[in-house]
Design a protein around this motif. Structure first.
Motif, PDB file in Angstrom:
ATOM      1  N   TYR A 111       0.811  -1.214   0.000  1.00 55.04           N
ATOM      2  CA  TYR A 111       0.000   0.000   0.000  1.00 55.04           C
ATOM      3  C   TYR A 111       0.848   1.270   0.000  1.00 55.04           C
ATOM      4  CZ  TYR A 111       0.998  -0.155   5.067  1.00 55.04           C
ATOM      5  OH  TYR A 111       1.627  -0.216   6.298  1.00 55.04           O
ATOM      6  N   HIS A 150      -2.656   2.755  -4.268  1.00 55.05           N
ATOM      7  CA  HIS A 150      -3.690   3.698  -3.813  1.00 55.05           C
ATOM      8  C   HIS A 150      -4.957   2.937  -3.432  1.00 55.05           C
ATOM      9  CE1 HIS A 150      -6.893   6.732  -4.066  1.00 55.05           C
ATOM     10  NE2 HIS A 150      -5.953   7.629  -3.788  1.00 55.05           N
ATOM     11  N   ARG A 156      -4.503   1.292  -0.112  1.00 53.44           N
ATOM     12  CA  ARG A 156      -4.663   2.240   0.999  1.00 53.44           C
ATOM     13  C   ARG A 156      -6.137   2.511   1.263  1.00 53.44           C
ATOM     14  NH1 ARG A 156      -0.496   4.697  -1.651  1.00 53.44           N
ATOM     15  NH2 ARG A 156      -1.693   6.503  -2.396  1.00 53.44           N
ATOM     16  N   ALA A 157      -6.912   2.631   0.187  1.00 54.09           N
ATOM     17  CA  ALA A 157      -8.347   2.877   0.345  1.00 54.09           C
ATOM     18  C   ALA A 157      -9.012   1.707   1.063  1.00 54.09           C
ATOM     19  CB  ALA A 157      -8.991   3.107  -1.023  1.00 54.09           C
ATOM     20  N   LEU A 162      -7.924   1.741   4.801  1.00 55.86           N
ATOM     21  CA  LEU A 162      -8.640   2.765   5.565  1.00 55.86           C
ATOM     22  C   LEU A 162     -10.100   2.378   5.798  1.00 55.86           C
ATOM     23  CD1 LEU A 162      -7.491   6.286   4.311  1.00 55.86           C
ATOM     24  CD2 LEU A 162      -7.279   5.333   6.606  1.00 55.86           C
ATOM     25  N   ARG A 164      -9.242  11.721   5.525  1.00 55.46           N
ATOM     26  CA  ARG A 164      -9.227  10.528   4.666  1.00 55.46           C
ATOM     27  C   ARG A 164      -8.497  10.834   3.363  1.00 55.46           C
ATOM     28  NH1 ARG A 164     -14.160  10.052   4.206  1.00 55.46           N
ATOM     29  NH2 ARG A 164     -14.534   8.779   6.059  1.00 55.46           N
ATOM     30  N   LEU A 188      -5.013   9.037   2.078  1.00 53.62           N
ATOM     31  CA  LEU A 188      -4.971   8.346   0.791  1.00 53.62           C
ATOM     32  C   LEU A 188      -3.922   8.947  -0.128  1.00 53.62           C
ATOM     33  CD1 LEU A 188      -8.767   7.802   0.026  1.00 53.62           C
ATOM     34  CD2 LEU A 188      -7.057   6.042   0.506  1.00 53.62           C
TER      35      LEU A 188
END
Length: 274
Positions: A182, A195, A198-199, A202, A223, A227
């Motif tokens: 990530y 990306h 990472r989304a 999260l 957020r 990101l």
């Protein structure tokens, strides 16, 4: 009481700073991110630790070395004298000493490990490259001691107002998204796939789908900021924040407290939540 997670660098710069994710417990199962702070020098970071009167922090660097390594090198077998000896060495001396240790060992078993490395999936704390955690230990622990932090399982300190817990973001990240990458410091590897990872990471943190039983509470701008950080330092600091919060909830647990095993090795220490 300030609660935070720390993504650490042994050689921070303005482009690659130490990142502190400050938060707070909001009820029994929620951690609210309140701010992200950045420090471009070790001195500035250390001064912040000393100036902040009361905190519990999760730090992404090792707090000690493997007992097997220490015994082989005939270094002190008590944690504080060991750290004093280690701090007295230069990075070149550390590299040469550890390289000689590895050179004498068979392929596949070059490094010595702490007991916590297995359940945490962490790198051996004697590694000096990829990642250079041996240098992170060398740079980080003396500044925790200068702040008179209490390090459960390793060091009592002189008070209970500053609690340092060893954290490891990879432990929590792997639980949520497996081995998907990530983050990357390499611009060419800062891809849409990372990306997306990472989304997903999260989203899982916000949903509270971890064994820690904690949900991350963030604003829409936060957020977006998390990101956008393709290096992943901000998210790593948040992961450490959640581990620190889990430990804080268990401050009065048996043994050294903060959810650490009762049988933790007083020389090696333990990664919180491992």
């Amino acid at each position: 009481m300030v609660l935070f997670g720390c993504d650490f660098s042994s050689a921070p710069t303005a482009r690659k700073p130490i990142v502190i994710a400050v938060g707070e417990l909001a009820g029994a199962d929620r951690v609210r991110l309140t701010s992200l702070q950045r420090f471009a020098t070790l001195q500035a970071w250390g001064e912040w630790l000393c100036a902040t009167p009361s905190w519990t922090g999760g730090f992404d660097f090792p707090f000690s070395l493997p007992r097997e390594l220490v015994e082989h090198l005939r270094w002190p077998l008590q944690w504080k004298p060991l750290m004093a000896h280690y701090a007295s060495l230069s990075r070149a001396e550390i590299r040469e000493t550890f390289a000689a240790f590895c050179a004498a060992r068979p392929v596949g078993g070059k490094f010595a490990h702490r007991a916590t490395d297995g359940p945490a999936g962490s790198s051996p704390s004697m590694k000096w490259v990829n990642p250079p955690v041996a240098y992170m230990l060398h740079a980080g622990v003396p500044r925790l001691l200068a702040a008179d932090a209490r390090i459960p399982g390793l060091h009592a300190g002189s008070g209970a107002d500053r609690i340092a817990l060893e954290a490891y973001p990879g432990l929590l990240a792997r639980e949520l998204i497996g081995r998907r990458s990530y983050k990357s410091d390499d611009l060419q590897k800062q891809t849409s796939e990372r990306h997306a990872a990472r989304a997903d990471l999260l989203a899982a943190l916000e949903a509270g789908t971890t064994r820690l039983g904690l949900r991350l509470s963030i604003t829409k701008p936060q957020r977006a900021e998390l990101l956008a950080d393709a290096r992943g330092d901000d998210i790593d600091a948040v992961l450490c924040l959640l581990q620190a919060a889990w430990g804080l909830q268990r401050a009065d647990s048996p043994g050294p407290g903060h959810g650490l095993p009762e049988s933790v090795d007083p020389l090696e220490g333990w990664i919180v939540s491992a």
